[in-house]
Design a protein around this motif. Structure first.
Motif, PDB file in Angstrom:
ATOM      1  N   LEU A 177      42.458  42.188  61.032  1.00 16.82           N
ATOM      2  CA  LEU A 177      41.356  42.891  61.673  1.00 16.82           C
ATOM      3  C   LEU A 177      41.856  43.927  62.673  1.00 16.82           C
ATOM      4  O   LEU A 177      41.282  45.015  62.791  1.00 16.82           O
ATOM      5  CB  LEU A 177      40.424  41.886  62.355  1.00 16.82           C
ATOM      6  N   ARG A 178      42.937  43.591  63.407  1.00 19.61           N
ATOM      7  CA  ARG A 178      43.523  44.587  64.313  1.00 19.61           C
ATOM      8  C   ARG A 178      44.062  45.774  63.528  1.00 19.61           C
ATOM      9  O   ARG A 178      43.950  46.920  63.957  1.00 19.61           O
ATOM     10  CB  ARG A 178      44.632  43.958  65.155  1.00 19.61           C
ATOM     11  N   ALA A 187      34.099  54.834  65.590  1.00 17.15           N
ATOM     12  CA  ALA A 187      35.381  55.548  65.582  1.00 17.15           C
ATOM     13  C   ALA A 187      35.213  57.019  65.227  1.00 17.15           C
ATOM     14  O   ALA A 187      35.922  57.878  65.765  1.00 17.15           O
ATOM     15  CB  ALA A 187      36.350  54.873  64.607  1.00 17.15           C
ATOM     16  N   ARG A 232      41.117  52.782  61.348  1.00 18.56           N
ATOM     17  CA  ARG A 232      39.954  53.641  61.607  1.00 18.56           C
ATOM     18  C   ARG A 232      40.213  54.589  62.775  1.00 18.56           C
ATOM     19  O   ARG A 232      39.817  55.755  62.745  1.00 18.56           O
ATOM     20  CB  ARG A 232      38.717  52.776  61.857  1.00 18.56           C
ATOM     21  N   GLN A 233      40.910  54.086  63.792  1.00 12.92           N
ATOM     22  CA  GLN A 233      41.264  54.949  64.916  1.00 12.92           C
ATOM     23  C   GLN A 233      42.266  56.024  64.482  1.00 12.92           C
ATOM     24  O   GLN A 233      42.224  57.164  64.970  1.00 12.92           O
ATOM     25  CB  GLN A 233      41.835  54.109  66.061  1.00 12.92           C
ATOM     26  N   ASP A 237      32.119  49.786  62.889  1.00 11.18           N
ATOM     27  CA  ASP A 237      33.349  50.266  63.518  1.00 11.18           C
ATOM     28  C   ASP A 237      33.617  51.718  63.131  1.00 11.18           C
ATOM     29  O   ASP A 237      34.042  52.534  63.959  1.00 11.18           O
ATOM     30  CB  ASP A 237      34.512  49.363  63.105  1.00 11.18           C
ATOM     31  N   TYR A 238      33.359  52.069  61.863  1.00  7.48           N
ATOM     32  CA  TYR A 238      33.515  53.457  61.432  1.00  7.48           C
ATOM     33  C   TYR A 238      32.537  54.375  62.178  1.00  7.48           C
ATOM     34  O   TYR A 238      32.894  55.484  62.586  1.00  7.48           O
ATOM     35  CB  TYR A 238      33.276  53.589  59.929  1.00  7.48           C
ATOM     36  N   ASN A 294      30.263  44.696  59.925  1.00  6.27           N
ATOM     37  CA  ASN A 294      30.814  45.290  61.144  1.00  6.27           C
ATOM     38  C   ASN A 294      31.910  46.319  60.856  1.00  6.27           C
ATOM     39  O   ASN A 294      32.252  47.125  61.717  1.00  6.27           O
ATOM     40  CB  ASN A 294      31.347  44.208  62.094  1.00  6.27           C
ATOM     41  N   TYR A 295      32.467  46.306  59.630  1.00  6.89           N
ATOM     42  CA  TYR A 295      33.456  47.331  59.292  1.00  6.89           C
ATOM     43  C   TYR A 295      32.801  48.709  59.326  1.00  6.89           C
ATOM     44  O   TYR A 295      33.400  49.685  59.795  1.00  6.89           O
ATOM     45  CB  TYR A 295      34.037  47.097  57.901  1.00  6.89           C
ATOM     46  N   THR A 329      41.111  48.010  62.552  1.00  5.00           N
ATOM     47  CA  THR A 329      40.661  48.793  63.700  1.00  5.00           C
ATOM     48  C   THR A 329      41.611  49.953  63.958  1.00  5.00           C
ATOM     49  O   THR A 329      41.183  51.090  64.204  1.00  5.00           O
ATOM     50  CB  THR A 329      40.557  47.900  64.945  1.00  5.00           C
TER      51      THR A 329
END
Length: 215
Positions: A94-95, A132, A101-102, A128-129, A124-125, A98
């Motif tokens: 998961l890290r 980001a 995406r960053q 997160d996009y 939640n993916y 993340t």
């Protein structure tokens, strides 16, 4: 760099073996301006081998990274059961997602156009996009493919686990709103790429990401 205009992002979402990478490469060939290809597979392959698990027990490195696990999913009441394999990310995985995406956002903010192929395995993916890529123009494209073609591709490609693609073929699109949708089992890679590039040239207003943020 001060004054740099952000690049655009074309985000391709679909199950494994749907043809995302092939379409991304065709977009690179057809698009007049350069576009960087960033793929989930590149980041997955960058994990240490021990953090890429195959039915690894909880607490082991394989379960903490990217774990491929067998599942049994029913097709419906009275219907046959379908065996397959699911992809699960642990804390390390998961890290990594993340960070990916960053990294995509950083490429775009530096002025690079980017085509991404990814799988929205969890709701939640996508959230997160949306966070980001705030402030960046995004074309969100669905890459569909029928079950028979997915199964054939999975059989022919080394390192694939039968049943994974079909198991995720609907769930990866659940709750998504797209700017453009293509089907690689009915269209050539060139036709898919041309449809996506047409959406990039004349994006919907509001675009899919704006509508998702408002929903």
């Amino acid at each position: 760099m001060a004054g740099t205009v952000s690049g655009r992002v074309i985000l391709l979402n679909g199950t494994s073996s749907a043809g995302k990478t092939t379409v991304a490469r065709m977009i690179q060939q057809l698009r007049p301006e350069p576009i960087q290809h960033i793929a989930l597979d590149q980041f997955r392959d960058g994990l240490p081998d021990r953090f890429r698990g195959l039915n690894s027990p909880d607490g082991t490195p394989g379960a903490r990274g990217l774990n491929v696990i067998p599942v049994l999913a029913s097709e419906g009441p009275g219907g046959p059961a379908m065996s397959g394999t699911a992809i699960r990310f642990g804390d390390v995985g998961l890290r990594m997602l993340t960070g990916m995406r960053q990294a995509i956002a950083a490429f775009a903010k530096a002025g690079n156009d980017v085509v991404v192929d990814d799988m929205r395995l969890e709701p939640n993916y996508l959230s997160d996009y949306l966070t980001a890529l705030a402030g960046i123009d995004v074309i969100f494209a669905a890459i569909h493919c029928d079950a028979a073609t997915l199964n054939q591709r999975e059989t022919e490609r080394p390192g694939r686990f039968p049943g994974t693609a079909v198991l995720h073929m609907h769930s990866v699109h659940a709750g998504c709103i797209y700017d453009v949708e293509v089907d690689t089992s009915a269209m050539s890679a060139r036709q898919c790429a041309e449809s996506i590039l047409a959406a990039e040239r004349t994006p919907p207003n509001p675009c899919a990401f704006d509508r998702l943020r408002q929903s």
